[in-house]
Write an enzyme that holds these catalytic residues in place. Structure first.
Site, PDB file in Angstrom:
ATOM      1  N   HIS A 221       0.875  -1.186   0.109  1.00  0.00           N
ATOM      2  CA  HIS A 221      -0.124  -0.139  -0.118  1.00  0.00           C
ATOM      3  C   HIS A 221       0.891   1.512   0.006  1.00  0.00           C
ATOM      4  O   HIS A 221       1.800   1.334   0.620  1.00  0.00           O
ATOM      5  CB  HIS A 221      -0.945  -0.094   1.226  1.00  0.00           C
ATOM      6  CG  HIS A 221      -2.114   0.899   1.120  1.00  0.00           C
ATOM      7  ND1 HIS A 221      -2.033   2.263   1.501  1.00  0.00           N
ATOM      8  CD2 HIS A 221      -3.293   0.800   0.403  1.00  0.00           C
ATOM      9  CE1 HIS A 221      -3.068   2.731   1.092  1.00  0.00           C
ATOM     10  NE2 HIS A 221      -3.965   1.999   0.688  1.00  0.00           N
ATOM     11  N   HIS A 222       0.467   2.404  -0.896  1.00  0.00           N
ATOM     12  CA  HIS A 222       1.353   3.521  -1.037  1.00  0.00           C
ATOM     13  C   HIS A 222       1.371   4.224   0.404  1.00  0.00           C
ATOM     14  O   HIS A 222       2.366   4.953   0.481  1.00  0.00           O
ATOM     15  CB  HIS A 222       0.767   4.471  -2.104  1.00  0.00           C
ATOM     16  CG  HIS A 222       1.809   4.960  -2.857  1.00  0.00           C
ATOM     17  ND1 HIS A 222       2.805   5.612  -2.269  1.00  0.00           N
ATOM     18  CD2 HIS A 222       1.816   5.241  -4.399  1.00  0.00           C
ATOM     19  CE1 HIS A 222       3.507   6.162  -3.274  1.00  0.00           C
ATOM     20  NE2 HIS A 222       2.752   6.071  -4.492  1.00  0.00           N
ATOM     21  N   SER A 223       0.683   3.992   1.336  1.00  0.00           N
ATOM     22  CA  SER A 223       0.700   4.690   2.549  1.00  0.00           C
ATOM     23  C   SER A 223       1.653   4.415   3.347  1.00  0.00           C
ATOM     24  O   SER A 223       2.356   5.011   4.251  1.00  0.00           O
ATOM     25  CB  SER A 223      -0.543   4.579   3.512  1.00  0.00           C
ATOM     26  OG  SER A 223      -0.591   3.340   3.899  1.00  0.00           O
TER      27      SER A 223
END
Length: 495
Positions: A161-163
Protein backbone atom coordinates in the site's frame (compact mmCIF):
# COMPACT_ATOMS: atom_id res chain seq x y z
CA UNK A 1 18.02 -27.21 1.69
CA UNK A 2 20.00 -26.58 4.86
CA UNK A 3 22.83 -25.14 2.80
CA UNK A 4 20.44 -22.73 1.05
CA UNK A 5 18.98 -21.51 4.33
CA UNK A 6 22.45 -21.03 5.80
CA UNK A 7 23.39 -18.97 2.74
CA UNK A 8 20.29 -16.85 3.23
CA UNK A 9 21.28 -16.23 6.85
CA UNK A 10 24.53 -14.71 5.63
CA UNK A 11 22.81 -12.74 2.87
CA UNK A 12 20.25 -11.09 5.13
CA UNK A 13 22.49 -10.49 8.16
CA UNK A 14 21.67 -6.99 9.48
CA UNK A 15 21.65 -4.89 12.60
CA UNK A 16 18.29 -6.02 14.02
CA UNK A 17 18.77 -4.70 17.54
CA UNK A 18 18.68 -1.07 16.47
CA UNK A 19 15.35 -1.58 14.71
CA UNK A 20 13.85 -3.57 17.59
CA UNK A 21 14.72 -0.74 19.96
CA UNK A 22 12.79 1.74 17.85
CA UNK A 23 9.75 -0.36 16.89
CA UNK A 24 7.99 0.13 20.20
CA UNK A 25 8.27 3.91 19.88
CA UNK A 26 6.63 3.77 16.44
CA UNK A 27 3.26 2.57 17.76
CA UNK A 28 0.72 5.36 18.07
CA UNK A 29 2.15 7.72 15.47
CA UNK A 30 -0.50 9.27 13.26
CA UNK A 31 -0.41 8.60 9.53
CA UNK A 32 1.28 11.37 7.60
CA UNK A 33 -0.93 13.66 5.46
CA UNK A 34 0.17 11.86 2.29
CA UNK A 35 -0.47 8.44 3.84
CA UNK A 36 -3.99 9.53 4.81
CA UNK A 37 -4.56 10.75 1.25
CA UNK A 38 -3.62 7.33 -0.13
CA UNK A 39 -6.32 5.78 2.06
CA UNK A 40 -9.10 7.96 0.64
CA UNK A 41 -11.71 5.94 -1.31
CA UNK A 42 -10.99 7.61 -4.66
CA UNK A 43 -7.20 7.68 -4.30
CA UNK A 44 -6.45 4.29 -2.78
CA UNK A 45 -3.04 3.63 -4.33
CA UNK A 46 -0.81 0.56 -4.32
CA UNK A 47 2.76 -0.07 -5.45
CA UNK A 48 3.53 -3.27 -7.32
CA UNK A 49 7.12 -4.45 -7.76
CA UNK A 50 7.60 -7.42 -10.07
CA UNK A 51 10.90 -9.28 -9.74
CA UNK A 52 12.07 -11.78 -12.34
CA UNK A 53 14.35 -14.44 -10.85
CA UNK A 54 16.97 -16.47 -12.67
CA UNK A 55 16.30 -19.51 -10.46
CA UNK A 56 13.28 -21.17 -8.93
CA UNK A 57 12.16 -19.44 -5.73
CA UNK A 58 12.65 -21.26 -2.44
CA UNK A 59 9.81 -20.00 -0.18
CA UNK A 60 11.54 -21.15 3.03
CA UNK A 61 14.65 -19.11 2.21
CA UNK A 62 12.59 -16.04 1.34
CA UNK A 63 10.57 -16.38 4.55
CA UNK A 64 13.72 -16.57 6.64
CA UNK A 65 15.09 -13.52 4.87
CA UNK A 66 11.94 -11.49 5.50
CA UNK A 67 11.97 -12.44 9.17
CA UNK A 68 15.47 -11.03 9.52
CA UNK A 69 14.98 -7.84 7.51
CA UNK A 70 11.75 -6.51 6.10
CA UNK A 71 9.34 -7.14 8.99
CA UNK A 72 11.83 -5.55 11.37
CA UNK A 73 10.96 -2.25 9.73
CA UNK A 74 8.14 -0.52 11.67
CA UNK A 75 5.97 0.19 8.60
CA UNK A 76 5.99 -3.50 7.61
CA UNK A 77 4.99 -4.68 11.07
CA UNK A 78 2.27 -2.09 11.80
CA UNK A 79 -1.33 -1.73 10.70
CA UNK A 80 -3.43 1.43 10.36
CA UNK A 81 -6.18 1.87 12.96
CA UNK A 82 -8.65 4.65 13.70
CA UNK A 83 -7.58 6.71 16.72
CA UNK A 84 -10.75 7.09 18.78
CA UNK A 85 -9.14 9.81 20.90
CA UNK A 86 -8.54 12.01 17.84
CA UNK A 87 -11.80 11.78 15.94
CA UNK A 88 -11.46 9.62 12.81
CA UNK A 89 -7.74 10.13 12.29
CA UNK A 90 -5.66 7.02 11.62
CA UNK A 91 -2.49 5.94 13.38
CA UNK A 92 0.04 3.12 13.03
CA UNK A 93 -0.31 0.32 15.56
CA UNK A 94 2.39 -2.29 16.10
CA UNK A 95 1.20 -5.88 15.58
CA UNK A 96 2.61 -9.38 15.37
CA UNK A 97 3.39 -10.41 11.81
CA UNK A 98 2.47 -13.88 10.64
CA UNK A 99 4.44 -14.26 7.42
CA UNK A 100 2.13 -17.02 6.25
CA UNK A 101 -0.53 -14.30 5.91
CA UNK A 102 1.75 -12.17 3.73
CA UNK A 103 3.65 -14.69 1.58
CA UNK A 104 1.20 -16.00 -1.01
CA UNK A 105 2.07 -19.18 -2.93
CA UNK A 106 -0.86 -19.92 -5.26
CA UNK A 107 -1.86 -23.35 -6.48
CA UNK A 108 -0.97 -23.28 -10.13
CA UNK A 109 -3.03 -24.93 -12.85
CA UNK A 110 -0.40 -26.65 -14.98
CA UNK A 111 -2.62 -26.47 -18.06
CA UNK A 112 -2.97 -22.68 -17.97
CA UNK A 113 0.70 -22.18 -17.12
CA UNK A 114 2.06 -24.44 -19.84
CA UNK A 115 -0.18 -22.98 -22.54
CA UNK A 116 0.98 -19.39 -22.02
CA UNK A 117 3.13 -18.72 -18.92
CA UNK A 118 3.67 -15.03 -19.74
CA UNK A 119 -0.06 -14.42 -20.07
CA UNK A 120 -0.72 -16.43 -16.91
CA UNK A 121 1.59 -14.17 -14.89
CA UNK A 122 0.08 -11.04 -16.47
CA UNK A 123 -3.45 -12.24 -15.65
CA UNK A 124 -2.45 -13.15 -12.10
CA UNK A 125 -0.87 -9.77 -11.35
CA UNK A 126 -3.77 -7.96 -13.04
CA UNK A 127 -6.23 -9.84 -10.83
CA UNK A 128 -4.40 -8.51 -7.75
CA UNK A 129 -5.64 -5.01 -8.61
CA UNK A 130 -9.20 -6.13 -7.88
CA UNK A 131 -8.34 -7.38 -4.37
CA UNK A 132 -7.88 -4.81 -1.57
CA UNK A 133 -5.42 -5.51 1.25
CA UNK A 134 -6.76 -6.47 4.66
CA UNK A 135 -6.54 -3.46 7.00
CA UNK A 136 -6.34 -5.79 9.99
CA UNK A 137 -2.73 -6.65 9.20
CA UNK A 138 0.32 -4.81 7.79
CA UNK A 139 -0.44 -3.57 4.30
CA UNK A 140 1.84 -5.66 2.12
CA UNK A 141 2.00 -9.05 0.39
CA UNK A 142 4.61 -11.04 -1.51
CA UNK A 143 3.36 -13.46 -4.15
CA UNK A 144 5.78 -16.20 -5.25
CA UNK A 145 5.13 -17.72 -8.68
CA UNK A 146 7.43 -20.56 -9.71
CA UNK A 147 6.44 -20.10 -13.34
CA UNK A 148 9.04 -20.06 -16.10
CA UNK A 149 8.36 -17.09 -18.40
CA UNK A 150 10.16 -15.77 -21.46
CA UNK A 151 12.54 -13.69 -19.32
CA UNK A 152 12.65 -15.39 -15.89
CA UNK A 153 12.63 -18.81 -14.23
CA UNK A 154 10.26 -17.56 -11.52
CA UNK A 155 8.50 -14.33 -10.55
CA UNK A 156 8.03 -12.57 -7.22
CA UNK A 157 5.39 -9.85 -6.88
CA UNK A 158 5.35 -7.35 -4.03
CA UNK A 159 2.03 -5.57 -3.47
CA UNK A 160 2.43 -2.71 -1.00
CA UNK A 161 0.00 0.00 0.00
CA UNK A 162 1.29 3.44 -0.97
CA UNK A 163 0.69 4.76 2.56
CA UNK A 164 3.70 2.74 3.75
CA UNK A 165 6.06 4.92 1.73
CA UNK A 166 6.82 6.53 -1.61
CA UNK A 167 8.26 4.60 -4.51
CA UNK A 168 11.81 5.77 -3.88
CA UNK A 169 11.62 4.67 -0.24
CA UNK A 170 10.16 1.27 -1.01
CA UNK A 171 12.45 0.41 -3.92
CA UNK A 172 15.42 1.49 -1.80
CA UNK A 173 14.18 -0.73 1.02
CA UNK A 174 13.83 -3.61 -1.41
CA UNK A 175 17.38 -3.05 -2.66
CA UNK A 176 18.66 -2.99 0.93
CA UNK A 177 17.23 -6.51 1.28
CA UNK A 178 19.39 -7.67 -1.64
CA UNK A 179 23.08 -8.28 -2.05
CA UNK A 180 25.46 -8.45 -4.98
CA UNK A 181 25.32 -11.84 -6.67
CA UNK A 182 29.11 -11.77 -6.88
CA UNK A 183 29.49 -11.08 -3.14
CA UNK A 184 26.67 -12.10 -0.81
CA UNK A 185 27.84 -9.70 1.91
CA UNK A 186 28.01 -6.58 -0.25
CA UNK A 187 25.11 -4.17 -0.79
CA UNK A 188 24.23 -3.18 -4.38
CA UNK A 189 25.87 -0.19 -5.99
CA UNK A 190 23.37 2.46 -7.10
CA UNK A 191 24.64 5.26 -9.38
CA UNK A 192 24.62 8.76 -7.91
CA UNK A 193 23.77 11.94 -9.77
CA UNK A 194 26.93 14.02 -9.60
CA UNK A 195 25.83 16.50 -12.22
CA UNK A 196 25.54 20.02 -10.73
CA UNK A 197 22.05 21.49 -10.49
CA UNK A 198 21.15 24.64 -12.45
CA UNK A 199 21.41 26.59 -9.18
CA UNK A 200 24.91 25.32 -8.48
CA UNK A 201 25.96 26.13 -12.04
CA UNK A 202 24.58 29.66 -11.60
CA UNK A 203 26.59 30.17 -8.40
CA UNK A 204 29.77 29.43 -10.30
CA UNK A 205 28.81 31.73 -13.15
CA UNK A 206 28.88 35.07 -11.39
CA UNK A 207 26.34 37.47 -9.90
CA UNK A 208 24.55 38.27 -13.16
CA UNK A 209 23.96 34.62 -14.02
CA UNK A 210 22.81 33.96 -10.46
CA UNK A 211 20.24 36.78 -10.58
CA UNK A 212 19.05 35.72 -14.03
CA UNK A 213 18.68 32.10 -12.87
CA UNK A 214 16.77 33.20 -9.77
CA UNK A 215 14.38 35.30 -11.87
CA UNK A 216 13.75 32.36 -14.22
CA UNK A 217 13.16 30.10 -11.22
CA UNK A 218 10.55 32.48 -9.79
CA UNK A 219 8.84 33.01 -13.17
CA UNK A 220 8.77 29.32 -14.07
CA UNK A 221 7.41 28.42 -10.64
CA UNK A 222 4.63 31.01 -10.86
CA UNK A 223 3.65 29.88 -14.36
CA UNK A 224 3.67 26.20 -13.38
CA UNK A 225 1.58 26.82 -10.26
CA UNK A 226 -0.91 28.82 -12.32
CA UNK A 227 -1.20 25.97 -14.83
CA UNK A 228 -1.54 23.51 -11.94
CA UNK A 229 -4.44 25.53 -10.54
CA UNK A 230 -5.99 25.86 -13.99
CA UNK A 231 -5.71 22.10 -14.47
CA UNK A 232 -7.45 21.55 -11.17
CA UNK A 233 -10.32 23.84 -12.20
CA UNK A 234 -10.85 23.59 -15.96
CA UNK A 235 -7.76 22.95 -18.15
CA UNK A 236 -8.06 19.45 -19.61
CA UNK A 237 -5.93 17.40 -21.98
CA UNK A 238 -7.30 16.58 -25.41
CA UNK A 239 -9.41 13.42 -25.56
CA UNK A 240 -7.22 10.72 -27.09
CA UNK A 241 -7.36 6.90 -27.16
CA UNK A 242 -5.16 6.76 -24.02
CA UNK A 243 -7.03 9.41 -22.01
CA UNK A 244 -8.96 8.04 -19.02
CA UNK A 245 -12.73 8.31 -19.32
CA UNK A 246 -13.54 8.41 -15.62
CA UNK A 247 -12.02 9.98 -12.52
CA UNK A 248 -12.29 6.66 -10.72
CA UNK A 249 -8.90 4.96 -10.46
CA UNK A 250 -10.12 1.83 -8.65
CA UNK A 251 -10.52 -0.29 -11.75
CA UNK A 252 -8.80 -3.30 -13.26
CA UNK A 253 -5.25 -2.60 -14.42
CA UNK A 254 -2.92 -4.67 -16.54
CA UNK A 255 0.87 -4.64 -16.21
CA UNK A 256 3.39 -5.38 -18.94
CA UNK A 257 7.06 -4.57 -19.30
CA UNK A 258 9.77 -4.47 -21.92
CA UNK A 259 13.53 -4.52 -21.32
CA UNK A 260 15.80 -2.42 -23.53
CA UNK A 261 19.52 -1.79 -23.62
CA UNK A 262 20.84 0.86 -21.26
CA UNK A 263 23.89 1.16 -23.49
CA UNK A 264 21.66 2.33 -26.36
CA UNK A 265 20.21 5.09 -24.19
CA UNK A 266 23.69 6.06 -22.99
CA UNK A 267 24.75 6.27 -26.62
CA UNK A 268 22.00 8.81 -27.33
CA UNK A 269 22.78 10.68 -24.11
CA UNK A 270 26.49 10.94 -24.90
CA UNK A 271 25.91 11.95 -28.51
CA UNK A 272 23.45 14.72 -27.59
CA UNK A 273 25.21 15.64 -24.33
CA UNK A 274 22.19 14.90 -22.16
CA UNK A 275 21.47 13.52 -18.72
CA UNK A 276 20.40 9.89 -18.57
CA UNK A 277 16.63 9.22 -18.85
CA UNK A 278 15.73 12.70 -20.10
CA UNK A 279 13.41 11.41 -22.82
CA UNK A 280 9.86 12.68 -22.19
CA UNK A 281 9.05 12.51 -25.92
CA UNK A 282 9.93 8.82 -26.26
CA UNK A 283 6.25 8.09 -26.86
CA UNK A 284 6.03 6.16 -30.07
CA UNK A 285 5.47 9.03 -32.50
CA UNK A 286 8.17 7.73 -34.82
CA UNK A 287 6.22 4.79 -36.15
CA UNK A 288 6.64 6.21 -39.64
CA UNK A 289 10.26 5.01 -39.56
CA UNK A 290 9.07 1.40 -39.73
CA UNK A 291 8.24 1.97 -43.38
CA UNK A 292 9.68 4.43 -45.81
CA UNK A 293 11.11 7.54 -44.24
CA UNK A 294 8.86 9.70 -46.41
CA UNK A 295 5.72 8.16 -44.90
CA UNK A 296 3.85 10.59 -42.61
CA UNK A 297 1.31 10.07 -39.89
CA UNK A 298 -1.96 11.98 -40.04
CA UNK A 299 -1.76 13.56 -36.58
CA UNK A 300 -4.32 16.21 -35.56
CA UNK A 301 -2.90 19.60 -34.65
CA UNK A 302 -2.99 21.29 -31.26
CA UNK A 303 -3.15 18.13 -29.15
CA UNK A 304 -2.66 18.90 -25.47
CA UNK A 305 -1.10 15.82 -23.85
CA UNK A 306 0.63 16.03 -20.49
CA UNK A 307 2.25 13.60 -18.10
CA UNK A 308 2.05 13.90 -14.34
CA UNK A 309 5.61 13.20 -13.25
CA UNK A 310 6.37 11.93 -9.76
CA UNK A 311 9.38 13.72 -8.26
CA UNK A 312 11.20 12.29 -5.26
CA UNK A 313 12.01 15.15 -2.88
CA UNK A 314 14.06 12.96 -0.56
CA UNK A 315 17.79 13.84 -0.55
CA UNK A 316 19.71 11.36 -2.65
CA UNK A 317 21.86 8.99 -0.60
CA UNK A 318 23.91 5.90 -1.29
CA UNK A 319 22.47 2.44 -0.75
CA UNK A 320 24.72 1.93 2.30
CA UNK A 321 23.35 5.11 3.87
CA UNK A 322 19.82 3.95 3.13
CA UNK A 323 20.51 0.60 4.77
CA UNK A 324 21.86 2.42 7.84
CA UNK A 325 18.83 4.70 7.93
CA UNK A 326 16.46 1.76 7.82
CA UNK A 327 18.12 0.42 10.95
CA UNK A 328 17.37 3.58 12.93
CA UNK A 329 13.62 3.34 13.28
CA UNK A 330 10.55 5.49 12.65
CA UNK A 331 10.24 8.21 10.05
CA UNK A 332 10.20 11.05 12.58
CA UNK A 333 13.91 10.48 13.06
CA UNK A 334 15.05 9.89 9.49
CA UNK A 335 12.30 10.99 7.13
CA UNK A 336 10.60 7.76 6.03
CA UNK A 337 7.31 8.25 4.24
CA UNK A 338 5.85 9.83 1.13
CA UNK A 339 8.14 12.67 0.07
CA UNK A 340 6.88 13.16 -3.46
CA UNK A 341 5.82 16.15 -5.49
CA UNK A 342 4.18 16.40 -8.88
CA UNK A 343 4.98 18.33 -12.00
CA UNK A 344 3.09 18.42 -15.27
CA UNK A 345 5.20 17.62 -18.29
CA UNK A 346 3.85 18.60 -21.75
CA UNK A 347 4.55 16.00 -24.43
CA UNK A 348 4.96 16.92 -28.08
CA UNK A 349 2.81 14.91 -30.48
CA UNK A 350 4.05 15.37 -34.01
CA UNK A 351 5.58 13.54 -36.95
CA UNK A 352 9.23 14.45 -37.55
CA UNK A 353 11.61 13.49 -40.33
CA UNK A 354 14.39 13.55 -37.75
CA UNK A 355 13.52 11.43 -34.67
CA UNK A 356 16.21 13.27 -32.69
CA UNK A 357 14.01 16.35 -32.82
CA UNK A 358 11.72 14.68 -30.29
CA UNK A 359 14.66 14.19 -27.94
CA UNK A 360 15.86 17.78 -28.34
CA UNK A 361 12.39 19.13 -27.60
CA UNK A 362 12.08 16.86 -24.61
CA UNK A 363 15.47 17.96 -23.31
CA UNK A 364 14.44 21.62 -23.65
CA UNK A 365 11.25 20.98 -21.65
CA UNK A 366 13.13 19.07 -18.94
CA UNK A 367 15.76 21.82 -18.60
CA UNK A 368 13.02 24.37 -18.13
CA UNK A 369 11.23 22.19 -15.54
CA UNK A 370 14.44 21.82 -13.55
CA UNK A 371 14.27 25.57 -12.94
CA UNK A 372 10.89 25.35 -11.21
CA UNK A 373 9.78 24.63 -7.64
CA UNK A 374 6.48 23.13 -8.79
CA UNK A 375 7.15 19.71 -7.12
CA UNK A 376 8.07 21.35 -3.81
CA UNK A 377 4.95 23.53 -3.71
CA UNK A 378 2.62 20.74 -4.82
CA UNK A 379 3.98 18.53 -2.03
CA UNK A 380 3.71 21.26 0.62
CA UNK A 381 0.35 22.38 -0.72
CA UNK A 382 -1.07 18.87 -0.43
CA UNK A 383 0.01 18.67 3.20
CA UNK A 384 -1.55 22.05 4.01
CA UNK A 385 -4.85 21.14 2.32
CA UNK A 386 -5.06 17.81 4.16
CA UNK A 387 -4.35 19.42 7.54
CA UNK A 388 -6.76 22.34 7.05
CA UNK A 389 -9.53 21.16 4.72
CA UNK A 390 -9.29 17.40 5.19
CA UNK A 391 -8.52 14.32 3.16
CA UNK A 392 -11.71 14.47 1.06
CA UNK A 393 -10.84 17.88 -0.37
CA UNK A 394 -7.23 16.84 -0.99
CA UNK A 395 -8.40 13.66 -2.70
CA UNK A 396 -10.74 15.68 -4.93
CA UNK A 397 -7.91 18.02 -5.94
CA UNK A 398 -5.49 15.16 -6.64
CA UNK A 399 -8.07 13.29 -8.71
CA UNK A 400 -9.02 16.39 -10.69
CA UNK A 401 -5.41 17.24 -11.56
CA UNK A 402 -4.49 13.69 -12.53
CA UNK A 403 -7.72 13.05 -14.43
CA UNK A 404 -7.25 16.24 -16.47
CA UNK A 405 -3.81 15.03 -17.58
CA UNK A 406 -3.23 11.93 -19.71
CA UNK A 407 -0.60 9.72 -18.12
CA UNK A 408 1.83 9.29 -15.23
CA UNK A 409 5.56 9.04 -15.76
CA UNK A 410 8.43 8.14 -13.42
CA UNK A 411 11.92 6.66 -13.41
CA UNK A 412 14.39 5.29 -10.89
CA UNK A 413 18.05 4.34 -11.01
CA UNK A 414 18.79 0.77 -9.94
CA UNK A 415 21.89 -1.33 -9.22
CA UNK A 416 24.73 -1.34 -11.71
CA UNK A 417 25.50 -5.02 -11.10
CA UNK A 418 23.44 -8.19 -10.77
CA UNK A 419 21.80 -8.57 -7.38
CA UNK A 420 20.18 -11.44 -5.50
CA UNK A 421 17.00 -11.34 -3.44
CA UNK A 422 17.72 -13.62 -0.50
CA UNK A 423 19.99 -15.77 -2.64
CA UNK A 424 17.85 -15.61 -5.80
CA UNK A 425 19.59 -13.73 -8.67
CA UNK A 426 17.28 -11.22 -10.37
CA UNK A 427 16.92 -10.88 -14.14
CA UNK A 428 14.78 -7.71 -13.97
CA UNK A 429 12.92 -5.39 -11.60
CA UNK A 430 9.68 -3.77 -12.77
CA UNK A 431 7.96 -1.43 -10.27
CA UNK A 432 4.69 0.32 -11.02
CA UNK A 433 1.64 1.82 -9.29
CA UNK A 434 -2.14 1.79 -9.61
CA UNK A 435 -5.17 3.35 -7.95
CA UNK A 436 -4.90 6.82 -9.49
CA UNK A 437 -7.14 8.05 -12.36
CA UNK A 438 -4.75 7.48 -15.28
CA UNK A 439 -5.34 4.93 -18.01
CA UNK A 440 -1.59 4.78 -18.67
CA UNK A 441 1.36 4.87 -16.27
CA UNK A 442 4.96 4.48 -17.49
CA UNK A 443 7.91 3.64 -15.21
CA UNK A 444 11.55 3.35 -16.22
CA UNK A 445 13.78 1.23 -13.96
CA UNK A 446 17.47 0.72 -14.69
CA UNK A 447 19.21 -2.51 -13.68
CA UNK A 448 22.71 -3.63 -14.69
CA UNK A 449 23.04 -2.70 -18.37
CA UNK A 450 19.31 -2.64 -19.09
CA UNK A 451 16.25 -0.46 -18.53
CA UNK A 452 12.86 -2.03 -17.90
CA UNK A 453 9.89 -0.05 -19.21
CA UNK A 454 6.83 -0.91 -17.12
CA UNK A 455 3.33 -0.04 -18.28
CA UNK A 456 0.22 -0.04 -16.11
CA UNK A 457 -2.82 0.34 -18.34
CA UNK A 458 -6.60 0.34 -18.28
CA UNK A 459 -7.37 -2.68 -20.53
CA UNK A 460 -10.69 -1.10 -21.47
CA UNK A 461 -8.86 1.70 -23.30
CA UNK A 462 -5.57 -0.05 -24.12
CA UNK A 463 -6.54 -3.69 -24.77
CA UNK A 464 -3.10 -4.72 -26.07
CA UNK A 465 -0.38 -2.84 -24.17
CA UNK A 466 2.29 -4.98 -25.86
CA UNK A 467 1.71 -2.93 -29.02
CA UNK A 468 2.52 0.21 -27.04
CA UNK A 469 5.70 -1.51 -25.78
CA UNK A 470 6.58 -2.23 -29.42
CA UNK A 471 6.04 1.44 -30.28
CA UNK A 472 8.31 2.59 -27.46
CA UNK A 473 11.01 0.12 -28.46
CA UNK A 474 10.73 1.09 -32.13
CA UNK A 475 11.05 4.76 -31.18
CA UNK A 476 14.25 4.06 -29.29
CA UNK A 477 15.61 2.08 -32.22
CA UNK A 478 14.80 4.96 -34.62
CA UNK A 479 16.53 7.43 -32.28
CA UNK A 480 19.58 5.17 -31.94
CA UNK A 481 19.84 4.68 -35.71
CA UNK A 482 19.68 8.43 -36.23
CA UNK A 483 22.48 8.93 -33.68
CA UNK A 484 24.63 6.27 -35.35
CA UNK A 485 24.19 7.88 -38.77
CA UNK A 486 24.78 11.46 -37.64
CA UNK A 487 27.33 11.15 -34.86
CA UNK A 488 28.92 7.74 -34.36
CA UNK A 489 30.09 7.35 -37.95
CA UNK A 490 31.79 10.75 -37.66
CA UNK A 491 33.10 10.24 -34.12
CA UNK A 492 33.41 6.57 -33.08
CA UNK A 493 34.66 7.70 -29.66
CA UNK A 494 31.08 8.48 -28.64
CA UNK A 495 30.31 4.77 -28.27
Amino acid sequence: MAGEIRTAEVVVAADIKAIDKEKSSFTGYALSPAARLFHSPKFNCYIVAIMGCKTKINPAVVKLGLERTLIKHPRFSSKPVVDGCKGRKMKWEQTEVNLDDHIIIPNLDDGDVVESPDKFVEDYVSHLTTLPLDLNKPLWELHLLNVKTSDAEAVGVFKIHHSIGDGASLVSLLLACTRKSSDTEELPTVPMNNKPSPGAAALSGGVFLLIWTLLKLIWNTLVDLFLFAATMLFLKDTKTPIKALTVEGQQLRRFVHRTVSLDDIKLVKNALNMKLIDFPDLTGEDQQHRGTESQKLDIPRNIRLRASVLVNLRPTTGIQDLADLMAKGPKEKWGWGNWIGYLMLPLTISSQDDPLEHVRRGKSIIDRKKLSLEPVFTCLGARVVIQTLGVKVASWIANRVLFNTTLAFSNMAGPVEEISFYGHPLSYLAPTVYGHPHALTIHFQSYCNTITISLAVDPGLIPDPHVLCDDLEDSLKAIKEAVVQKFVQKDPGIV
